[in-house]
Scaffold this active site. Structure first.
Site, PDB file in Angstrom:
ATOM      1  N   GLY A 188      -7.004  -3.013   8.910  1.00 39.80           N
ATOM      2  CA  GLY A 188      -6.949  -3.067   7.250  1.00 39.80           C
ATOM      3  C   GLY A 188      -6.897  -4.544   6.899  1.00 39.80           C
ATOM      4  CE1 TYR A 239       3.222   2.108   1.523  1.00 30.87           C
ATOM      5  CE2 TYR A 239       5.408   1.589   0.537  1.00 30.87           C
ATOM      6  CZ  TYR A 239       4.012   1.021   1.091  1.00 30.87           C
ATOM      7  OH  TYR A 239       3.751  -0.196   1.216  1.00 30.87           O
TER       8      TYR A 239
HETATM    9  P1  NAI Z   1      -4.660  -2.901   0.247  1.00 32.02           P
HETATM   10  O1  NAI Z   1      -4.623  -1.722  -0.071  1.00 32.02           O
HETATM   11  O2  NAI Z   1      -4.987  -3.980  -0.336  1.00 32.02           O
HETATM   12  O3  NAI Z   1      -5.096  -3.034   1.758  1.00 32.02           O
HETATM   13  C1  NAI Z   1      -4.835  -1.804   2.698  1.00 32.02           C
HETATM   14  C2  NAI Z   1      -5.800  -1.975   3.708  1.00 32.02           C
HETATM   15  O4  NAI Z   1      -5.629  -0.964   4.818  1.00 32.02           O
HETATM   16  C3  NAI Z   1      -7.318  -1.911   3.305  1.00 32.02           C
HETATM   17  O5  NAI Z   1      -8.253  -2.895   3.640  1.00 32.02           O
HETATM   18  C4  NAI Z   1      -7.699  -0.321   3.635  1.00 32.02           C
HETATM   19  O6  NAI Z   1      -9.060  -0.477   3.812  1.00 32.02           O
HETATM   20  C5  NAI Z   1      -6.894  -0.416   4.845  1.00 32.02           C
HETATM   21  N1  NAI Z   1      -6.834   1.042   5.247  1.00 32.02           N
HETATM   22  C6  NAI Z   1      -6.438   2.067   4.729  1.00 32.02           C
HETATM   23  N2  NAI Z   1      -6.323   3.401   5.221  1.00 32.02           N
HETATM   24  C7  NAI Z   1      -6.992   2.901   6.234  1.00 32.02           C
HETATM   25  C8  NAI Z   1      -7.286   3.677   7.541  1.00 32.02           C
HETATM   26  N3  NAI Z   1      -6.987   4.926   7.700  1.00 32.02           N
HETATM   27  N4  NAI Z   1      -7.771   3.087   8.792  1.00 32.02           N
HETATM   28  C9  NAI Z   1      -7.981   1.915   8.496  1.00 32.02           C
HETATM   29  N5  NAI Z   1      -7.850   1.025   7.744  1.00 32.02           N
HETATM   30  C10 NAI Z   1      -7.365   1.620   6.494  1.00 32.02           C
HETATM   31  O7  NAI Z   1      -2.846  -3.004   0.584  1.00 32.02           O
HETATM   32  P2  NAI Z   1      -1.979  -4.359   0.881  1.00 32.02           P
HETATM   33  O8  NAI Z   1      -1.205  -4.591  -0.455  1.00 32.02           O
HETATM   34  O9  NAI Z   1      -2.872  -5.606   1.247  1.00 32.02           O
HETATM   35  O10 NAI Z   1      -1.159  -3.875   1.977  1.00 32.02           O
HETATM   36  C11 NAI Z   1      -1.274  -3.876   3.350  1.00 32.02           C
HETATM   37  C12 NAI Z   1      -0.122  -3.478   3.930  1.00 32.02           C
HETATM   38  O11 NAI Z   1       1.046  -4.019   3.578  1.00 32.02           O
HETATM   39  C13 NAI Z   1       0.123  -2.024   3.853  1.00 32.02           C
HETATM   40  O12 NAI Z   1       0.681  -1.288   5.240  1.00 32.02           O
HETATM   41  C14 NAI Z   1       1.072  -1.885   2.640  1.00 32.02           C
HETATM   42  O13 NAI Z   1       1.789  -0.588   2.772  1.00 32.02           O
HETATM   43  C15 NAI Z   1       1.964  -2.982   3.093  1.00 32.02           C
HETATM   44  N6  NAI Z   1       2.750  -3.458   1.969  1.00 32.02           N
HETATM   45  C16 NAI Z   1       2.179  -4.031   0.979  1.00 32.02           C
HETATM   46  C17 NAI Z   1       3.039  -4.424  -0.067  1.00 32.02           C
HETATM   47  C18 NAI Z   1       2.293  -4.783  -1.534  1.00 32.02           C
HETATM   48  O14 NAI Z   1       3.285  -5.400  -2.413  1.00 32.02           O
HETATM   49  N7  NAI Z   1       1.268  -5.072  -1.701  1.00 32.02           N
HETATM   50  C19 NAI Z   1       4.561  -4.113  -0.086  1.00 32.02           C
HETATM   51  C20 NAI Z   1       4.910  -3.752   1.163  1.00 32.02           C
HETATM   52  C21 NAI Z   1       4.120  -3.274   2.248  1.00 32.02           C
END
Ligand code: NAI
Length: 242
Positions: free
Chosen positions: A11, A155
């Site tokens: 991701g 989640y």
């Molecule tokens: P985002 O939605 O901007 O990025 C998520 C990334 O994961 C994207 O690049 C997407 O293409 C990729 N992705 C999704 N499903 C996929 C799959 N099946 N195979 C390969 N890639 C896949 O989200 P963000 O905010 O950058 O989050 C990143 C991580 O941090 C996630 O695991 C999220 O749960 C975690 N997180 C985020 C928080 C926040 O406040 N933004 C808080 C706590 C955890």
């Protein structure tokens, strides 16, 4: 510094994953960016890493929930980079809803991506770490996995599961020089949280603001180099889950 090391970030095309890929590259690591669909975004992260830091960077399309696809992608990364030292399991999705109303497919998709996806990556990267005689796994969990969150049972379950996965893998492979840690971010400003900018929980953050993706990347950079730290869960949450 991470010169001579290779890191894979799932991701990594946007948000926290892109910030982590860029941060590790700034420390000298070559980076393999795994993305789900947005090739242009993943390529632009790689270009930035190459241009700004002179490291090697390549992107790979792969659904981390797909065991066979992950196996094939790990093999390609080994072919392209020769060795692997750092894995950041960052790919994640949300499909929020109350437990009694949640569709089965929404529960499955979140657990398959966030938890099984991390397992798939660990499963196929550990043989490469064993060959390198070192490894560092960083799983991006969430404060939702520590304290729960109404409307996010799928989640929260996936992120709590990631913590159990982290500690078990840390125990299994410490003797082989492989460390495994988790980061539990709170509210971080990314595309994922765009819809939550008026969430009342934001008022409960002791440090009084949302976090930035770069602040999570700083924690990943610390764990990448923290040679005596394994099985840890590092909150990067402005204090909301203390
Ligand atoms: P985002 O939605 O901007 O990025 C998520 C990334 O994961 C994207 O690049 C997407 O293409 C990729 N992705 C999704 N499903 C996929 C799959 N099946 N195979 C390969 N890639 C896949 O989200 P963000 O905010 O950058 O989050 C990143 C991580 O941090 C996630 O695991 C999220 O749960 C975690 N997180 C985020 C928080 C926040 O406040 N933004 C808080 C706590 C955890």
């Amino acid at each position: 510094m991470l010169n001579g090391k290779t890191a894979v970030v799932t991701g990594g095309s946007r948000g926290i994953g892109a910030a982590i890929a860029y941060k590790l590259a700034s420390m000298g690591a070559d980076v393999a960016v795994i993305y789900a669909g947005n090739r242009d975004a993943a390529e632009s992260v790689c270009e930035k890493c190459k241009e700004d830091f002179g490291v090697k960077a390549r992107s790979y399309v792969c659904d981390v929930a797909d065991f066979t696809a992950v196996k094939d992608t790990a093999a390609k990364i080994k072919e392209d980079f020769g060795a692997l030292h750092i894995l950041v399991n960052n790919a994640g999705v949300t499909r929020d809803g109350l437990a009694a109303m949640m569709k089965e497919e929404d529960f499955d998709r979140v657990v398959d991506t966030n938890l099984k996806g991390a397992f798939n990556m660990i499963r196929h990267c550990i043989p490469l770490f064993l060959r390198s005689r070192e490894g560092c796994i960083i799983n991006i969990s969430s404060v939702s996995g520590l304290i729960g969150n109404a409307g996010q049972c799928n989640y929260s379950a996936s992120k709590a599961g990631l913590i159990g996965l982290t500690k078990s893998v840390a125990k299994e492979y410490a003797a082989k020089g492989i460390r495994c840690n988790a980061i539990a971010p709170g509210f971080i400003r990314t595309d994922m949280t765009e819809a939550h900018s008026d969430n009342p929980l934001l008022a409960m953050i002791p440090l009084g603001r949302m976090g930035e993706a770069e602040e999570v990347a700083d924690a990943a950079a610390y764990l990448a180099e923290a040679r005596y730290v394994t099985g840890e869960v590092l909150r990067v949450d402005g204090g909301i889950a203390m």
